[in-house]
Design an enzyme around this catalytic site. Structure first.
Site, PDB file in Angstrom:
ATOM      1  N   CYS A 245       0.870  -1.183   0.000  1.00 20.35           N
ATOM      2  CA  CYS A 245       0.000   0.000   0.000  1.00 20.35           C
ATOM      3  C   CYS A 245       0.906   1.232   0.000  1.00 20.35           C
ATOM      4  O   CYS A 245       1.698   1.395  -0.908  1.00 20.35           O
ATOM      5  CB  CYS A 245      -0.965  -0.024   1.174  1.00 20.35           C
ATOM      6  SG  CYS A 245      -0.177  -0.131   2.792  1.00 20.35           S
ATOM      7  N   ARG A 250      -2.173  -0.783   5.469  1.00 17.31           N
ATOM      8  CA  ARG A 250      -3.371  -1.322   4.828  1.00 17.31           C
ATOM      9  C   ARG A 250      -3.083  -2.694   4.228  1.00 17.31           C
ATOM     10  O   ARG A 250      -3.930  -3.575   4.201  1.00 17.31           O
ATOM     11  CB  ARG A 250      -3.858  -0.349   3.733  1.00 17.31           C
ATOM     12  CG  ARG A 250      -4.516   0.892   4.274  1.00 17.31           C
ATOM     13  CD  ARG A 250      -4.853   1.880   3.164  1.00 17.31           C
ATOM     14  NE  ARG A 250      -3.672   2.562   2.642  1.00 17.31           N
ATOM     15  CZ  ARG A 250      -3.700   3.492   1.685  1.00 17.31           C
ATOM     16  NH1 ARG A 250      -4.856   3.837   1.130  1.00 17.31           N
ATOM     17  NH2 ARG A 250      -2.599   4.076   1.265  1.00 17.31           N
TER      18      ARG A 250
END
Lengths: 287, 162
Positions: A245, A250
């Site tokens: 990410c 994430r």
């Protein structure tokens, strides 16, 4: 379909429900850990008995871009009253981004007795469960960690380059705007810490949030997840997958989904992610 | 270096930062910021009602922050905010601090506030996303102030043409 056992996951044992946590807030064998993006959230109210682990100050080395040393990890867990046989249950804001990130870092140090509370902070609050501002104090333990093992679940840039060369699957879990390179920066706003926008060549765009039920932050059930990652995006549980990410938080969420909920055998988190790749000289970028 | 930067801050902001910096224990700083968040009052209905106009939405702030800037007769500015996420504690604290310390200031004083003041308030441990979101609150009001100043200059130019 709230019962975790009925959601069809490969490893249902790594998820616990809010009611399970509620029943174990005073269990000495369990330590509940809150890990958030918002630095004020824990102090504004948290699950009774839970301790706070800050992703920046506690889990990251304060000088170089890397995770804490074994000695500092041992010190942190000892101070939090976590022993080698303690069941650690993570939860947090942002639908458990940081909880999954902390879970992932704990796996680098081999603390396998770890779980995530499905739905995180959002679900707990929505269910009107008790929160407190009282910070608990637990007796210090003498935690002993093995040498950090980055090989199995962490990818570095040279490995990503090899991955591209071998045409192996990469998953970009950022927003579609970040993937396309449209959202590097906007007029009058700062950029996101990268000089180039776009994605790593060959990466599939599968935003992390697709794995979540937005109303309560819980994970979608296995059938729904298979539809996204396997049917729609053609990933295979036998694949060698790298997820990334912007800084790896994430993508640790997606790493958790693929590894534990869908049973993928080899998934690594490239935590250098776009803040590294988008600044590297000479690496290929696709838009 | 730090002192010369502080001279750039409007008086109330400078006082706030000085009181914040008196706390050596980080948990005391956090509790003070939570107090600000708890005192946050959303924009009154006389200024805006839901659903808010998209132009008032603060880009990058994932707590659903909105800002309104009103130019007052004495050429100072008044700021209003709303934070849709009830758990957007840092965004609420930031909004309350900006209103308390910058409402009533002139454009000159507001525009000289450095964007990275967020780090002085929250410390260096903010994530990039959170940092962008909170800086977004400051940038949004500075953009509004510049826009309102330009409107005044354009109006003056139009009058001169007449």
């Amino acid at each position: 379909m709230n019962n975790i056992e009925n959601k069809g996951y490969d490893r249902p044992d790594v998820l616990v429900s809010t009611s399970w946590v509620n029943d174990h807030v005073s269990d000495p064998k369990v330590r509940i850990v809150e890990s958030n993006e918002d630095v004020l959230l824990y102090s504004s109210g948290h699950i009774p008995g839970s301790v706070h682990i800050d992703w920046t100050m506690d889990l990251n080395d304060q000088l170089k871009r890397d995770y804490v040393s074994r000695e500092n990890f041992e010190r942190l867990l000892s101070e939090k009253g976590i022993a080698n046989n303690t069941t650690v249950v993570f939860y947090g804001d942002k639908n458990n981004w940081w909880a999954c990130y902390a879970f992932w870092v704990f796996q680098l140090f081999g603390h396998n007795n770890a779980k995530v509370m499905d739905g995180g902070r959002l679900k707990w609050i929505k269910e009107n469960r008790q929160i407190t501002k009282e910070t608990p104090n637990y007796p210090q333990t003498k935690y002993e960690a093995p040498k950090r093992n980055d090989r199995d679940i962490r990818a570095f840039r040279e490995e990503v380059l090899t991955h591209i060369k071998n045409k192996l699957p990469l998953v970009d879990v950022r927003s579609p705007e970040e993937y396309s390179g449209q959202r590097l920066h906007m007029p009058d706003y700062p950029n996101e810490g990268a000089l180039r926008g776009g994605h790593i060549p060959g990466a599939e765009s599968i935003p992390w949030s697709r794995a979540i039920n937005s109303e309560d932050g819980s994970f979608k059930n296995a059938d729904e997840l298979k539809k996204i990652y396997i049917s729609e995006k053609n990933l295979n549980p036998r694949d060698n997958v790298i997820a990334y990410c912007r800084i790896g938080e994430r993508s640790s969420h997606t790493w958790f989904v693929l590894t534990y909920l869908l049973g993928f055998k080899k998934v690594r988190n490239y935590d250098g992610s776009w803040t590294e790749w988008g600044n590297l000289v000479g690496v290929p970028v696709e838009k | 270096m730090e002192n010369s930067n502080k001279e750039k801050y409007p008086a109330r902001l400078k006082t706030f930062l000085e009181s914040l910096n008196q706390y050596t224990d980080n948990s005391d700083r956090i509790n003070l910021l939570i107090d600000y968040a708890e005192k946050f009052v959303p924009v009154p209905e006389t200024i805006a009602v839901k659903p808010y106009a998209p132009e008032n939405k603060i880009e990058y702030c994932e707590s659903g922050a909105y800002a309104w800037t009103i130019k007052q007769p004495d050429n100072t500015f008044k700021f209003y905010f709303d934070i849709e996420n009830p758990y957007g504690i840092s965004a609420k604290a930031t909004a309350k601090i900006l209103d308390d310390t910058l409402s009533g200031e002139t454009a000159e004083n507001i525009l000289k506030v450095p964007d990275d003041i967020i780090y002085q308030i929250f410390g260096q441990s903010l994530s990039m996303g959170k940092n962008l979101g909170l800086i977004g609150l400051i940038l949004a009001i500075k953009i509004d102030v510049r826009k309102l100043m330009n409107e005044k200059e354009n109006a003056a130019t139009d009058l001169a043409k007449v």
